[in-house]
Enzyme design. Structure first.
Site, PDB file in Angstrom:
ATOM      1  N   ARG A  31      -5.257   5.050 -10.418  1.00 11.00           N
ATOM      2  CA  ARG A  31      -4.085   4.294  -9.952  1.00 11.00           C
ATOM      3  C   ARG A  31      -4.385   2.811 -10.105  1.00 11.00           C
ATOM      4  O   ARG A  31      -5.456   2.339  -9.692  1.00 11.00           O
ATOM      5  CB  ARG A  31      -3.781   4.615  -8.490  1.00 11.00           C
ATOM      6  CG  ARG A  31      -2.420   4.067  -8.044  1.00 11.00           C
ATOM      7  CD  ARG A  31      -2.134   4.377  -6.583  1.00 11.00           C
ATOM      8  NE  ARG A  31      -0.717   4.589  -6.346  1.00 11.00           N
ATOM      9  CZ  ARG A  31      -0.129   4.526  -5.153  1.00 11.00           C
ATOM     10  NH1 ARG A  31      -0.841   4.261  -4.071  1.00 11.00           N
ATOM     11  NH2 ARG A  31       1.161   4.743  -5.037  1.00 11.00           N
ATOM     12  N   LEU A  81       9.548   3.941  -3.723  1.00 11.90           N
ATOM     13  CA  LEU A  81      10.845   4.188  -3.093  1.00 11.90           C
ATOM     14  C   LEU A  81      11.745   5.066  -3.966  1.00 11.90           C
ATOM     15  O   LEU A  81      12.890   4.738  -4.257  1.00 11.90           O
ATOM     16  CB  LEU A  81      11.534   2.876  -2.738  1.00 11.90           C
ATOM     17  CG  LEU A  81      12.502   2.939  -1.543  1.00 11.90           C
ATOM     18  CD1 LEU A  81      11.766   3.338  -0.274  1.00 11.90           C
ATOM     19  CD2 LEU A  81      13.213   1.622  -1.323  1.00 11.90           C
ATOM     20  N   ARG A 115       6.916   7.918   0.945  1.00 14.85           N
ATOM     21  CA  ARG A 115       7.652   7.794   2.204  1.00 14.85           C
ATOM     22  C   ARG A 115       8.700   8.884   2.349  1.00 14.85           C
ATOM     23  O   ARG A 115       8.970   9.356   3.453  1.00 14.85           O
ATOM     24  CB  ARG A 115       8.300   6.407   2.281  1.00 14.85           C
ATOM     25  CG  ARG A 115       7.311   5.311   2.649  1.00 14.85           C
ATOM     26  CD  ARG A 115       7.853   3.920   2.422  1.00 14.85           C
ATOM     27  NE  ARG A 115       7.853   3.580   0.995  1.00 14.85           N
ATOM     28  CZ  ARG A 115       8.072   2.357   0.534  1.00 14.85           C
ATOM     29  NH1 ARG A 115       8.317   1.371   1.374  1.00 14.85           N
ATOM     30  NH2 ARG A 115       8.045   2.111  -0.768  1.00 14.85           N
ATOM     31  N   TYR A 164      -7.014  -3.717  -3.452  1.00 16.37           N
ATOM     32  CA  TYR A 164      -8.375  -3.340  -3.099  1.00 16.37           C
ATOM     33  C   TYR A 164      -9.345  -3.826  -4.177  1.00 16.37           C
ATOM     34  O   TYR A 164      -8.948  -4.506  -5.130  1.00 16.37           O
ATOM     35  CB  TYR A 164      -8.430  -1.841  -2.816  1.00 16.37           C
ATOM     36  CG  TYR A 164      -7.553  -1.489  -1.637  1.00 16.37           C
ATOM     37  CD1 TYR A 164      -7.784  -2.063  -0.387  1.00 16.37           C
ATOM     38  CD2 TYR A 164      -6.448  -0.654  -1.778  1.00 16.37           C
ATOM     39  CE1 TYR A 164      -6.961  -1.799   0.698  1.00 16.37           C
ATOM     40  CE2 TYR A 164      -5.617  -0.373  -0.696  1.00 16.37           C
ATOM     41  CZ  TYR A 164      -5.872  -0.959   0.535  1.00 16.37           C
ATOM     42  OH  TYR A 164      -5.051  -0.699   1.609  1.00 16.37           O
TER      43      TYR A 164
END
Length: 371
Positions: free
Chosen positions: A232, A305, A328, A184
């Site tokens: 972040r 992950l 996730r 971004y």
């Protein structure tokens, strides 16, 4: 006690454990950037998961900064009022700290949600809009060519971040996270692949950091020191010639010196044909570990992950990060923190109304008890 379930003080907040729910865009807002019942159930469910910290998805700070037409925004008071009601309702049953991420999508704005036409750029006829970026370089071939930001455009965006933070505070959030990762706008400035400027905002690492650090300083100056403020950013791009780890460490030093309470280290997604190895558990942990080694006094969040309790525990015990973000894994199992506690022999953080079931009903716990 496991490290994962050891309390940690981060800035002005003391968290009950080291589990963070990272921002995960839902692309389910009303067309005017207002939260919907989907957000109520999504964020509400995360708030009773037992996680120590919940970060709501990216909120666009200007209308042209949205990723899609159905992303949340905080560029007007109506959006802030909807967020305020959502948080007030959640706080009738959860004390979990909840914050919002503030973002401008830059050249990746004005797109479809990922499940529609693979998230492709929208034309004007499809509801898209003109985009901006550090350079007039589209994210993908066939995507809209962004306009190169001038000084007035940068000032407008900085003002947007500051105003959005003010609305977030009025809405009652516990903290704010600045988004400078994942391709971004602020990440686009940092990367030598997307930033091809020839002025004081391009070229050297110091120049490419100039605008992101202007935003970071303006937000730090505007946000109260009595409330948590995090950021972040990418530790790398998984792309040859892209943002390197050494530059990411340099950026982290600047953010830490500005007084950001935590550094949330992600990676990738700025160069369309360079895909991160997202099939490898913990694939972004080395980025966070390098930041933590360089800045041992900083509070570092890792992500990427992490889906098993023991995996998260080992990352913390080895000192590679201070907090672990479960994204996730939380979507797959909204009770991930509860089940992680049981797996690590800790008292699970069940919501009181669920006590009638309790940990004794969970098969893993029954197996442990039998031993």
């Amino acid at each position: 006690m496991s490290t994962l379930f050891t309390p940690l003080t981060v800035g002005p907040l003391t968290l009950t454990n080291r589990i963070v729910v990272p921002p995960m865009s839902q692309y389910s807002a009303a067309s005017d950037g207002i939260a919907t019942p989907w957000h109520a159930q999504h964020i509400g469910g995360l708030a009773i998961s037992g996680a120590g910290l919940v970060i709501c998805e990216a909120n666009g700070v200007t209308p042209d900064g949205r990723i899609t037409p159905h992303c949340l925004g905080l560029w007007n008071d109506e959006q802030a009022q909807a967020l305020k009601k959502l948080l007030a309702d959640i706080r009738t049953y959860s004390a979990t700290p909840i914050g919002v991420q503030l973002n401008h999508a830059g050249r990746k704005a004005g797109t479809n949600p990922p499940w529609r036409n693979q998230g492709a750029s929208l034309s004007d006829e499809e509801g898209g809009w003109p985009t901006v970026a550090p350079s007039a370089v589209p994210y993908k071939p066939g995507w809209r060519v962004p306009e190169e930001l001038d000084e007035a455009g940068m000032t407008r965006i900085i003002d947007g971040f500051v105003a959005a933070a003010s609305r977030a505070r009025e809405a009652g959030v516990d903290f704010v996270e600045l988004h400078a990762a994942n391709g971004y706008l602020l990440n686009q400035f940092l990367s030598p692949l997307s930033n091809q400027r020839q002025d004081e905002y391009g070229g050297s690492p110091e120049n490419r950091m100039r605008f992101p650090l202007r935003v970071a300083k303006a937000l730090r100056d505007a946000w109260p020191k009595t409330q948590l403020l995090g950021v972040r950013f990418n530790g790398g791009e998984f792309a040859q010639g892209g943002l390197g780890l050494e530059e990411a460490v340099q950026f982290a030093r600047e953010l830490h010196a500005l007084g950001y309470d935590y550094l949330h280290v992600s990676g990738g997604y700025n160069i369309y044909n360079q895909t991160p190895p997202a099939d490898k558990p913990g694939y972004m942990v080395p980025f966070a570990a390098a930041i933590k080694e360089a800045l041992p006094d900083a509070v570092v969040i890792t992500v990427g992950l992490i889906y098993e309790a023991q995996q998260a525990e080992e990352i913390l015990q080895e000192g590679r990060a201070d907090l672990v973000a479960i994204g996730r894994g939380m979507l797959d199992d909204p009770n991930w923190p509860i089940h992680a506690a049981i797996a690590l022999g800790e008292t699970p953080p069940w919501p009181k109304p669920y006590d009638r079931f309790g940990p004794l009903g969970w098969p893993t716990h029954q197996t442990q008890e039998a031993k």
